[in-house]
Each structure stands twice: as structure tokens, then as C-alpha cells.
Write a protein that holds these residues in place. Structure first.
Motif, short mmCIF file in Angstrom:
data_model
loop_
_atom_site.label_atom_id
_atom_site.label_comp_id
_atom_site.label_asym_id
_atom_site.label_seq_id
_atom_site.Cartn_x
_atom_site.Cartn_y
_atom_site.Cartn_z
N ILE A 55 -5.78 5.42 -2.79
CA ILE A 55 -5.03 4.29 -2.22
C ILE A 55 -5.43 3.97 -0.79
O ILE A 55 -5.60 2.79 -0.43
CB ILE A 55 -3.51 4.55 -2.29
CG1 ILE A 55 -3.07 4.77 -3.74
CG2 ILE A 55 -2.75 3.39 -1.66
CD1 ILE A 55 -3.31 3.59 -4.66
N ASN A 56 -5.61 4.98 0.04
CA ASN A 56 -5.87 4.73 1.46
C ASN A 56 -7.21 4.05 1.72
O ASN A 56 -7.45 3.50 2.78
CB ASN A 56 -5.80 6.03 2.26
CG ASN A 56 -4.36 6.51 2.43
OD1 ASN A 56 -3.43 5.85 1.97
ND2 ASN A 56 -4.19 7.64 3.11
N GLN A 57 -8.12 4.10 0.72
CA GLN A 57 -9.42 3.46 0.91
C GLN A 57 -9.44 2.02 0.41
O GLN A 57 -10.48 1.36 0.45
CB GLN A 57 -10.49 4.26 0.14
CG GLN A 57 -10.58 5.72 0.53
CD GLN A 57 -11.66 6.44 -0.25
OE1 GLN A 57 -12.77 5.96 -0.40
NE2 GLN A 57 -11.33 7.61 -0.77
N GLN A 58 -8.31 1.51 -0.04
CA GLN A 58 -8.28 0.20 -0.69
C GLN A 58 -7.38 -0.77 0.06
O GLN A 58 -6.31 -0.41 0.54
CB GLN A 58 -7.76 0.34 -2.13
CG GLN A 58 -7.65 -0.97 -2.87
CD GLN A 58 -7.02 -0.79 -4.23
OE1 GLN A 58 -6.98 0.30 -4.77
NE2 GLN A 58 -6.51 -1.87 -4.78
N SER A 59 -7.81 -2.00 0.15
CA SER A 59 -6.97 -3.07 0.68
C SER A 59 -6.36 -3.82 -0.49
O SER A 59 -6.95 -3.91 -1.56
CB SER A 59 -7.79 -4.03 1.55
OG SER A 59 -8.85 -4.60 0.80
N LYS A 68 1.25 9.13 -6.07
CA LYS A 68 1.62 10.50 -5.70
C LYS A 68 2.59 11.09 -6.71
O LYS A 68 2.46 12.24 -7.14
CB LYS A 68 2.25 10.50 -4.30
CG LYS A 68 2.73 11.86 -3.83
CD LYS A 68 3.36 11.76 -2.43
CE LYS A 68 3.91 13.11 -1.98
NZ LYS A 68 4.51 13.03 -0.62
N ASP A 97 -0.25 14.12 -3.17
CA ASP A 97 -0.49 13.49 -1.88
C ASP A 97 -1.99 13.32 -1.64
O ASP A 97 -2.45 12.25 -1.19
CB ASP A 97 0.12 14.35 -0.78
CG ASP A 97 0.16 13.62 0.56
OD1 ASP A 97 1.02 12.74 0.72
OD2 ASP A 97 -0.68 13.93 1.42
N GLU A 98 -2.78 14.33 -1.98
CA GLU A 98 -4.23 14.25 -1.80
C GLU A 98 -4.84 13.19 -2.72
O GLU A 98 -5.75 12.46 -2.33
CB GLU A 98 -4.88 15.61 -2.06
CG GLU A 98 -4.61 16.64 -0.98
CD GLU A 98 -5.38 17.92 -1.22
OE1 GLU A 98 -6.08 18.01 -2.25
OE2 GLU A 98 -5.29 18.82 -0.37
N PHE A 151 0.97 4.06 -2.88
CA PHE A 151 0.74 5.46 -2.52
C PHE A 151 1.80 6.36 -3.14
O PHE A 151 1.49 7.38 -3.77
CB PHE A 151 0.75 5.61 -0.99
CG PHE A 151 0.40 6.99 -0.50
CD1 PHE A 151 -0.89 7.28 -0.08
CD2 PHE A 151 1.36 7.99 -0.44
CE1 PHE A 151 -1.22 8.54 0.38
CE2 PHE A 151 1.04 9.26 0.01
CZ PHE A 151 -0.25 9.54 0.43
N GLN A 168 0.83 -1.20 0.00
CA GLN A 168 0.00 0.00 0.00
C GLN A 168 0.86 1.26 0.00
O GLN A 168 0.56 2.23 -0.70
CB GLN A 168 -0.94 0.00 1.20
CG GLN A 168 -1.96 1.14 1.18
CD GLN A 168 -2.97 1.04 2.30
OE1 GLN A 168 -2.60 0.85 3.46
NE2 GLN A 168 -4.25 1.15 1.97
N SER A 169 1.93 1.26 0.76
CA SER A 169 2.81 2.44 0.81
C SER A 169 3.52 2.65 -0.53
O SER A 169 3.68 3.80 -0.97
CB SER A 169 3.84 2.30 1.93
OG SER A 169 4.68 1.17 1.71
N ARG A 185 -4.05 9.73 -1.34
CA ARG A 185 -4.87 9.43 -0.15
C ARG A 185 -6.28 9.03 -0.56
O ARG A 185 -6.87 8.11 0.00
CB ARG A 185 -4.91 10.63 0.79
CG ARG A 185 -3.65 10.83 1.61
CD ARG A 185 -3.94 11.62 2.89
NE ARG A 185 -4.52 12.92 2.60
CZ ARG A 185 -3.84 14.03 2.39
NH1 ARG A 185 -2.52 13.99 2.45
NH2 ARG A 185 -4.44 15.17 2.15
#
Length: 255
Positions: A146-150, A119, A139-140, A115, A111-112, A143
Motif C-alpha cells: 500500500i505505501n508504494q501506491q498512489s 493489514k 503491518d509489513e 492499509f 490510503q490509510s 507497508r
């Protein structure tokens, strides 16, 4: 977009490179194909290279807003059908990084890592003229997507492609429809939209298994490619092609 084409057109002596005009368009339309090919670089950054020309018998205006105004001011009742696929951007990713976005067996991203990849590419995007900001906040964007996904297989690669496709195709299509609805009288203009999500086999478009329905895959089905290249497509593909042609044909004839 008009400024991008104006600058590019100057390379083959069409226009002054600063303003997009009807004269620049006519010069490009009369230019030899070899000269036009000099303007396109398929390996360029996703933020570079001209992509579309407005202004001909079908679209007789020299700006997007001009086209919207022309449709909105028409005295006739108009129905517009807009379409896109569910993955308009992944197709270009292997051109940018063949290892991370390989067509076969791409690198598995954490995930990182996903991201940071999104970005990086989002920060290269160029907002359209008139946008609230002259740059894209990578960055926005990362977020949001990516941050909403597993993680699941190579799904992060597809998410990155979807994000870029949203910027260049999917969101502009929706915004075009919204502008039409806001500009035109409600009783004279109706906007419809479809999103194509069926994977389509093709020798011409390297749409990897990890990608969604790649850009323009709906076009091949609309124009009957499964019947022209029967060995490449299944009976199920041909059935979907017929249904899609019937749907669009019905819209054209009956609305």
C-alpha cells in the motif's frame, strides 16, 4: 496443506485427521460427491478450507516436495510451463466484505483505509509448513503493497486482492519453479512462466471491472470458451484465445 486436508477428511471418516496418507487420498477419491462438498465452505475465511489434493495418475505423489523430487530425478529432459494471472485474489474479496469490495461501485478507500484493510486480512493468512514464522505480519505486508501506491479509482481494492493472490497462488507458483530449478540438473529441466493479464468476460466468474485478470481466466481462453459462447465474447477475444492455444500447443509439441 496436507494437514488441512487430513483434518477435513476426517469429517467424512477418511483418515485419522492427523496425517495425510495415500489411504486418506484413496478414501476421498472413492467418496460420494455430496460428501466431498461438505468439506468446502466458499464463505469461509481466506485462511480456511482445503484447496487442492495431490496424488493421482497425473500427480502420483503425496507431497509437493515429493513431486519436485520426482521431476528433478527424472532421466528425461523435462520442460515445465507455469502460469498465473495478474490478479489471483480479488475474486474472493466481495465474499468477505460486499460493501468495501462490491462488484459494482465499491467504496472508495483512502490510503490509510486500504492499509488497515490489507493489514487485517494479511494477519489471517496461514504460512505454509516450514515457514520461518508461524504467523504473517500484516503491518509489513500492508507497508509493502500500500505505501508504494498512489490512489487511483478503486486501485486500492485491486492491490489488496493482488496481495492475497500473491500469497495463495502467484508466489507459490514462482517458488515451485525456483525449487525445480534448484533441485534438478540444469541440462535436464527448464522452467518457463507466463502471467495472464487480459480481462475475460464470463457469466460464471463475477470478475468486476476494478479487478485485474481474475484467477483461472486464462484457463477459459486456453480451452476455447470464446468459441463455445460466441455471444459473450468478441472477435478480439477469439483471436487471443487462438494465439494462446497455439502458444501452449507449440510448447507441448516442441518445447
Amino acid at each position: 496443506m496436507a494437514e488441512t486436508w487430513a483434518e477435513a477428511a476426517k469429517k467424512i471418516n477418511c483418515g485419522n485427521g492427523r496425517h495425510w496418507t495415500i489411504e486418506t487420498l484413496k478414501c476421498l477419491q472413492s467418496a460420494p460427491a455430496d460428501d466431498l462438498l461438505k468439506l468446502l465452505d466458499p464463505l469461509a475465511s481466506v485462511s480456511l478450507s482445503p484447496e487442492v489434493v495431490l496424488g493421482n495418475d497425473l500427480l502420483p505423489f503425496d507431497s509437493l516436495q515429493g513431486g519436485i523430487n520426482q521431476l528433478a530425478n527424472s532421466q528425461k529432459s523435462i520442460q515445465v510451463l507455469l502460469g498465473s494471472t495478474d490478479d489471483e485474489g480479488s475474486l474472493v474479496l466481495p465474499l468477505m466484505d460486499m460493501k468495501t469490495f462490491a462488484l459494482f461501485d465499491p467504496k472508495t478507500l483512502s490510503q490509510s483505509e486500504a492499509f488497515n484493510e490489507l493489514k487485517k486480512y494479511a494477519a489471517l493468512l496461514v504460512p505454509p509448513k516450514g515457514a520461518q514464522s508461524p504467523t504473517v505480519n500484516g503491518d509489513e505486508v500492508a507497508r509493502f503493497y500500500i505505501n508504494q501506491q498512489s490512489s487511483s479509482g478503486n486501485s486500492f481494492q485491486r492491490t489488496i486482492g493482488t496481495a492475497l493472490g500473491d500469497f495463495y497462488v502467484s508466489c507459490p507458483v514462482v517458488e515451485f519453479g525456483n525449487r525445480l530449478r534448484r533441485t534438478a540438473p540444469a541440462n535436464r529441466l527448464t522452467v518457463f512462466q507466463y502471467v495472464w493479464s487480459r480481462k475475460v468476460p464470463s457469466r460464471d466468474v463475477p470478475c468486476a471491472d476494478w479487478m485485474g485478470a481474475c484467477t483461472a481466466s486464462d484457463v477459459s481462453m486456453l480451452f476455447g470458451q470464446p468459441f463455445e459462447e460466441r455471444e459473450q465474447f468478441s472477435p478480439d477475444d477469439r483471436q487471443f484465445s487462438v494465439r494462446f492455444m497455439q502458444t501452449v500447443g507449440s510448447f507441448l509439441w516442441e518445447g
